[in-house]
Write a protein that holds these residues in place. Sequence first.
Motif, PDB file in Angstrom:
ATOM      1  N   LEU A  93     111.016  67.827 121.302  1.00 18.68           N
ATOM      2  CA  LEU A  93     110.405  69.150 120.480  1.00 18.68           C
ATOM      3  C   LEU A  93     111.609  69.694 119.790  1.00 18.68           C
ATOM      4  O   LEU A  93     111.212  70.135 118.438  1.00 18.68           O
ATOM      5  N   GLY A  94     112.454  70.204 120.500  1.00 15.91           N
ATOM      6  CA  GLY A  94     113.701  70.744 119.681  1.00 15.91           C
ATOM      7  C   GLY A  94     114.010  69.859 118.680  1.00 15.91           C
ATOM      8  O   GLY A  94     114.592  70.600 117.595  1.00 15.91           O
ATOM      9  N   LEU A  95     114.312  68.554 118.794  1.00 19.29           N
ATOM     10  CA  LEU A  95     114.784  67.717 117.812  1.00 19.29           C
ATOM     11  C   LEU A  95     113.982  67.741 116.885  1.00 19.29           C
ATOM     12  O   LEU A  95     114.269  67.823 115.664  1.00 19.29           O
ATOM     13  N   PRO A 104     109.689  78.585 112.763  1.00 22.06           N
ATOM     14  CA  PRO A 104     108.776  79.396 113.450  1.00 22.06           C
ATOM     15  C   PRO A 104     108.774  78.753 114.983  1.00 22.06           C
ATOM     16  O   PRO A 104     109.150  79.467 115.916  1.00 22.06           O
ATOM     17  N   LEU A 105     108.555  77.483 115.062  1.00 18.28           N
ATOM     18  CA  LEU A 105     108.122  76.875 116.258  1.00 18.28           C
ATOM     19  C   LEU A 105     109.474  76.815 117.100  1.00 18.28           C
ATOM     20  O   LEU A 105     109.673  77.192 118.224  1.00 18.28           O
ATOM     21  N   LEU A 106     110.669  76.483 116.292  1.00 17.38           N
ATOM     22  CA  LEU A 106     111.929  76.471 117.043  1.00 17.38           C
ATOM     23  C   LEU A 106     112.470  77.880 117.368  1.00 17.38           C
ATOM     24  O   LEU A 106     112.830  77.603 118.714  1.00 17.38           O
ATOM     25  N   TYR A 123     122.291  68.899 121.482  1.00 15.35           N
ATOM     26  CA  TYR A 123     121.182  67.987 121.474  1.00 15.35           C
ATOM     27  C   TYR A 123     121.139  67.160 120.100  1.00 15.35           C
ATOM     28  O   TYR A 123     120.974  65.812 120.068  1.00 15.35           O
ATOM     29  N   ARG A 124     121.303  67.985 118.890  1.00 17.90           N
ATOM     30  CA  ARG A 124     121.412  67.381 117.689  1.00 17.90           C
ATOM     31  C   ARG A 124     122.432  66.423 117.663  1.00 17.90           C
ATOM     32  O   ARG A 124     122.369  65.280 116.870  1.00 17.90           O
ATOM     33  N   ARG A 125     123.606  66.985 117.792  1.00 18.86           N
ATOM     34  CA  ARG A 125     124.702  66.023 117.862  1.00 18.86           C
ATOM     35  C   ARG A 125     124.675  64.675 118.635  1.00 18.86           C
ATOM     36  O   ARG A 125     125.013  63.617 118.256  1.00 18.86           O
ATOM     37  N   ARG A 126     124.228  64.950 119.809  1.00 17.18           N
ATOM     38  CA  ARG A 126     123.930  63.587 120.631  1.00 17.18           C
ATOM     39  C   ARG A 126     122.898  62.636 119.949  1.00 17.18           C
ATOM     40  O   ARG A 126     123.160  61.348 120.125  1.00 17.18           O
ATOM     41  N   GLN A 159     115.253  61.852 110.510  1.00 15.83           N
ATOM     42  CA  GLN A 159     113.921  62.272 110.285  1.00 15.83           C
ATOM     43  C   GLN A 159     112.995  60.745 110.449  1.00 15.83           C
ATOM     44  O   GLN A 159     111.815  60.707 111.040  1.00 15.83           O
ATOM     45  N   LYS A 160     113.629  59.655 109.895  1.00 14.90           N
ATOM     46  CA  LYS A 160     112.840  58.657 110.000  1.00 14.90           C
ATOM     47  C   LYS A 160     112.591  57.913 111.241  1.00 14.90           C
ATOM     48  O   LYS A 160     111.614  57.182 111.534  1.00 14.90           O
TER      49      LYS A 160
END
Length: 194
Positions: A93-95, A104-106, A123-126, A159-160
């Motif tokens: 969900l964070g990603l 807002p959800l983040l 998490y994003r980098r990983r 995103q894809k």
Amino acid sequence: MQLIFHVECTPEEYHKAGRRFTFPRPERCLHPECLMPIPPESHGFYTRNAITIDFAGRILIRRFYCEYCGHTMSYLPSFCLPHYQYTLEMIFLGLLCHFFKLLPLLFVLMQHLYWQRQHLQFYRRRFKANLTRIQIVLRNLIPEIVLPSDENDITKRAQKVLNIVTTGFNSIQAFSSRFFAQCNNSFMAPCKLV
């Protein structure tokens, strides 16, 4: 050796069941160097953290021991990722919130989970570092899938891939379990492709 088994319950329900939970039992040793058709023995439990928006606690992880080769196996519930205390759904969900700019959800997630910006950055980098491996496994799991090209914009590529995961599997647990079974590692494990 860690294995993932599918659970239908929430982390809180799993926690409440404790030792009464019906854990799967392997029919043989699953270590690749052994594979003896002798059922491993129960070998106790260990605890680990599981954190969601509405639950934070220690859960039991079932262990088995092969008397023939001496290796142990741990059975993780499918809502866990090896080596992560936040549950699979929270990380995913964070990603999604980050890559699709659902700010807002983040913000709510970060506030309720006590995430610092460094959590999400990690998490994003990983995830970005593992995109190629994730695409390779997706190609094996769904051969007819159209994967994003190796375009320079890694955010669009991420995103894809996230769209494929959310639409191609009935849950993130299904994707994560199948990914783990395919390459014996989680999609968030550190990876370097040669």
